[in-house]
Design a protein around this motif. Structure first.
Motif: not given
Length: 412
Positions: A123-129, A170-172, A181-185
């Motif tokens: 939860r405290p981790v950025a999506p990209a990380d 969209r929302l988690a 944008p998971v595919p882009a990351l």
């Protein structure tokens, strides 16, 4: 014949070969015993010569292999059977959840060949990380697969949230992700899989959907219609009707964790009140049982809760009963709406099923109109906490089986 007809004829010929490859491989994949070439000719209606040519292509492409012949009492030498190969192409399953990352490799036959889980509060981790950590795990899985003579062909990623057709999360709410944008990351990292025509390099889907697919295709075969509930920090559901996943108009069905069981109750991360996961999510159960959730990883907390319940601990038993009651209220509504006769408890619920099932069944008995003469079965998942990652990898493997021509074009 005019010249304008020649290209169309070539297309038809190529398409016919692709159809024959898929037809024969599909029969091999679903056969109850390894079929011979003669069996395949009978089952498909193709000539023996055509079946033999197709089988040779499948053997050369390492999509199938020959098995020992079955014993027979008649005259003549028994024919060798054909089974899906345990080397060659395989699917990669990935999962991001609130408190863990998981990676799984499944071969064409549906066997798990690699699985790793990393426990951490994301939860405290950025999506990209978080995705970067997942890529590192996937790279190790790819290396392990290569040592087993497997080639990762496609990947599917399970996420606990709403995902659109383009793979945008969209929302988690429990992860705190919005419009990610998971595919882009993931595209910022080196490719994890080899690109093969007909098999997407990456599919992003809801984790409960992929868990339900994992359960649907697990062995031995079960019912073709059921509700699969993934009980983690959040609660998601995959709805399977007549052997197919029901997604809804926008692909967002199954958000059972946000059905209100106490409309004026506790606030939820989604913005609502009294949602099911506030009463039956893993953290809610562990807290109600008096365990210090912050000091225990989810899997250990669940195991500890089961130990306490087995020992007759009053707080643990009360917490599980209350959670099962809340869960039963929500499940009864779904059963009334969809007329399902099987409910599968997956994720963290699988290990807690002995204590959750009785109150769930009690609520179903009191709330489902047809329960008196048409019982509903509530049982633990066969795959448990592994269902989403296994289901993700298995979905890729089945796509390869359904469209083998792309792999053969690549490998040939």
């Amino acid at each position: 014949m005019s010249l304008t007809h020649a290209p169309a004829g070539a297309v038809r010929q190529g398409s016919l070969r692709e159809l024959n490859l898929a037809l024969v491989l599909g029969r091999i994949a679903t056969a109850h015993r390894p079929p011979s070439r003669a069996d395949l000719a009978t089952a498909t209606g193709l000539t023996r010569a055509t079946v033999s040519a197709v089988v040779e292509d499948l053997l050369a492409g390492r999509l199938v292999c020959e098995s020992d012949p079955a014993p027979r009492s008649g005259a003549g030498r028994p024919a060798r059977g054909l089974v899906l190969a345990d080397q060659g192409p395989a699917g990669l399953g990935l999962e991001v959840n609130v408190d863990y990352l998981a990676v799984c490799v499944v071969d064409l036959a549906g066997q798990v060949r690699h699985r790793t889980v990393h426990r951490a509060d994301l939860r405290p981790v950025a999506p990209a990380d978080a995705l970067a950590r997942l890529v590192e795990m996937a790279e190790a899985a790819r290396d392990d697969a290569a040592e087993q003579d497997l080639t990762l062909v496609g990947a599917a990623l399970a996420v606990p949230g709403l995902v659109d057709d383009a793979g945008l999360v969209r929302l988690a709410p429990n992860l705190g992700w919005r419009d990610v944008p998971v595919p882009a990351l993931l595209a910022e990292h080196p490719p994890l899989v080899e690109q093969v025509p007909g098999v997407p390099a990456l599919v992003v889907d809801n984790e409960a959907n992929l868990a339900a697919l994992g359960e649907l295709h697990s062995q031995p075969p079960g019912p073709s219609s059921f509700l699969h509930i993934s009980g983690e920090v959040g609660i998601g559901a995959g709805i399977v009707l007549d052997g197919a996943l029901f997604r809804g108009v926008r692909g967002w069905s199954g958000e059972i964790g946000h059905l209100p069981v106490h409309p004026e109750g506790r606030p939820c991360r989604c913005g609502g009140q009294g949602c099911l996961e506030q009463y039956a999510g893993q953290e809610a159960i562990v807290t109600a049982a008096g365990l210090a959730r912050a000091e225990l990883p989810a899997d250990i907390a669940t195991a500890r809760l089961a130990e306490l319940a087995e020992a007759g601990d009053a707080d643990a038993l009360r917490a599980l009963h209350d959670a099962g009651t809340a869960l039963g209220v929500a499940v009864a509504g779904v059963v009334n709406l969809l007329d399902l006769d099987t409910v599968v408890l997956g994720g963290g619920y699988a290990a807690l099923a002995p204590w959750l099932c009785p109150p769930v069944l009690a609520e179903i008995a009191g709330r489902v109109l047809t329960a008196a003469w048409s019982p509903v079965t509530v049982r633990p998942s066969r795959l448990g906490a592994e269902a989403a990652a296994v289901g993700a990898a298995g979905s890729v493997a089945r796509r390869i089986v359904a469209q083998p021509a792309g792999w053969l074009a690549r490998s040939g």
